[in-house]
Write a protein that holds these residues in place. Structure first.
Motif: not given
Length: 573
Positions: A224-229
């Motif tokens: 995912x290009x969406x960071x975990x945080x």
């Protein structure tokens, strides 16, 4: 280079450090308006509850039928429960049941209590993130019922919900969530099944599932290009002009390319639930300063990167010679081309870009040859008693083939287009038995194969050092799809299969295994020996009498393209 791709390339190198976490043109500016929270809204009318004289067997059957509606925490199904059983945990799991099931008494019923045994065939489960996990098995559940105010009601419901396949199709929406190929940085579709009700909360649920990362089927392959945080700063909402507002926080220091990929994931995913305009915010400010309002068309180049080029022909092998196929028109044999003349072919496939062709020559055993169409074909060193038809990666940079039904070969090419063996761990596939066909998906992140006559799919994890592993292998519809011979990709999330059995001789199967749709076989004479499929092109199969086409122009029936047994067709890829 166009602006979207330029922005994309700006952040490619940084993508590897991101964790696997969690339509018309629109004006670039619009007036700020108060937000309207996406709320539960009005759902469809609930299915009817139990009748006053409902007996225990019909009560349990009605409970299963009503469980298809998730409206208001399965309010329809709760009508079948006693007051003490209203704490039923309907979200514990969702078991998908085949249409036909029985309800019988587990033992003779009493005057005020009974135990009803539900018997059926489990197809699999829909997990908390909406993905379907196939798991075919017989199922038996004992459900306790008792009289309450003179009426039979369930006081011992099973944990979770049990829903018929037809009710899943009626009450759940199939949605493609988009994640990212970590090597090619292109979108990869991940199928989910989300409850239709409440409809107004579907976009919010899509965003929540995106933040949770890829499903188990793509774990370790897609990222995912969406960071975990990252989390939502406020509720997903919509403005009065219909623009979806998604305000994120804790994005960290993302460059423009990373932000572009992140935006593509969200916009392409919510477009699946009919959202045409999206305003993405980073702590209240536009995520992309120059693109405050986004649509699916904003990312058209990125989304359509793997679409097959319509100008590249398919190839049909007739009597050992390759012939080009455009639409349903066969061209002259290519037997006079250098390197092709004199060969006795058992298959030929063009690369997706039309730059190369791979063929299986059956003179003196089987051997895999590759080269430019119209130019000399060179050996690859891949030989055997049996070779499957070759399969190309989306870029044409890899070529796969199965040797002697038990060894999967992966070739890559150097700068001079010379083929060389590349590391591959396909043990999870070969452990399932002899492989008669194997195809790489058109997004390059999945593999489909026929192993021991059954359909299997897996995810393809590539490493930056050039290695590859086939993982998360699953067998689809093992009880219904048997004696299969061949498979091909109809779309990124759909497969076409063919085989020896008259039943399901040709079928379409979703990549997660939830949907199975037989294709009419009028005019065909099983067993079938090959299939070729590609988005926007006719479906092709070979039976005992030749090559047949099934497409929009064929009026719902199969039309013969070439007579004779042993004809083999293949679309680019």
């Amino acid at each position: 280079m166009n602006r979207p791709l330029a922005r994309l390339l700006a952040g490619l190198l940084a993508l590897g450090v991101l964790g696997a976490g969690g339509c018309a043109s629109v004006p670039s500016e619009s007036q700020v308006t108060p937000l309207k929270k996406i709320s539960e809204g009005q759902g469809p009318a609930l299915p009817p509850g139990p009748g006053d004289e409902t007996n225990p067997l019909d009560l349990v059957r009605g409970f299963v039928n009503a469980s298809g509606s998730s409206e208001n925490r399965h309010a329809a199904a709760r009508r079948f429960l006693t007051a003490d059983a209203q704490n039923w945990d309907d979200n514990a799991s969702l078991t998908v049941l085949a249409e036909q099931f029985d309800t019988v008494y587990a033992h003779p019923p009493g005057e005020n209590r009974a135990v009803v045994r539900l018997r059926g065939q489990q197809l699999g489960r829909i997990t908390a993130n909406g993905s379907f996990a196939p798991a075919e098995a017989p199922v038996e559940l004992d459900v306790a019922v008792s009289r309450e105010d003179g009426q039979w009601r369930i006081d011992g419901p099973p944990s979770g919900t049990v829903v018929r396949l037809g009710d899943v199709r009626s009450n759940y929406k199939k949605v493609r969530l988009y994640f990212v190929d970590p090597i090619r940085h292109s979108p990869v579709a991940d199928l989910r099944h989300l409850a239709l009700s409440p409809a107004r909360s579907l976009p919010a649920r899509v965003v929540e599932q995106l933040l949770g990362g890829p499903s188990d089927a793509l774990s370790g392959a897609a990222v995912s290009a969406i960071p975990r945080a990252v989390r939502l700063r406020s509720n997903v909402a919509t403005s009065p002009d219909g623009t979806l507002i998604v305000d994120l926080t804790e994005l960290g220091n993302l460059d423009e390319g990373q932000r572009w990929l992140l935006a593509a994931q969200i916009v392409l995913s919510v477009a699946e639930v009919n959202v045409s305009r999206v305003r993405l915010l980073d702590d209240g400010a536009p995520l992309l300063a120059k693109e405050p309002v986004l649509s699916r068309e904003t990312f058209a180049d990125l989304e359509n990167a793997d679409d097959p080029r319509p100008d590249i022909p398919g190839l049909v092998v007739v009597a050992g010679k390759a012939r080009p196929l455009m639409g349903t028109e066969l061209g002259a044999p290519l037997g006079a081309a250098p390197g092709v003349a004199g060969l006795d072919l058992a298959g030929a496939i063009m690369s997706p870009d039309g730059q190369q062709v791979a063929v299986v020559n059956r003179q003196g055993g089987r051997s895999l040859l590759v080269g430019k169409l119209g130019g000399p074909l060179g050996g690859t060193g891949v030989q055997g008693v049996a070779l499957s038809r070759p399969s190309w990666s989306p870029t044409g940079g890899e070529l796969w083939c199965v040797r002697n039904t038990d060894t999967v070969v992966r070739l890559t090419f150097d700068g001079a287009k010379h083929p060389m063996r590349a590391p591959l761990d396909a043990s999870s596939l070969t452990a399932l038995g002899p492989i008669t066909d194997l195809r790489l998906s058109r997004d390059g992140l999945r593999v489909a194969a026929i192993a021991s006559g059954r359909l299997v799919v897996g995810a393809l994890a590539r490493s930056t050092d050039g290695g590859a592993v086939v993982r998360n292998v699953r067998m689809l519809h093992a009880g219904q799809l048997t004696n299969l011979i061949t498979v091909d990709w109809r779309a990124a999330d759909q497969l076409a299969v063919a085989g020896r059995a008259a039943q399901n001789a040709v079928a379409m199967v979703s990549v997660d295994g939830l949907d199975l749709s037989p294709v009419p076989t009028n005019n065909l004479t099983p067993p079938l020996t090959s299939i070729a499929s590609s988005p926007g092109r006719p479906l092709l199969v070979t039976d005992q009498n030749g090559l047949w086409s099934f497409g929009a122009d064929d009026l719902g029936t199969w039309r013969q393209l070439s007579p004779g047994a042993g004809v083999i067709a293949g679309y680019p890829g």
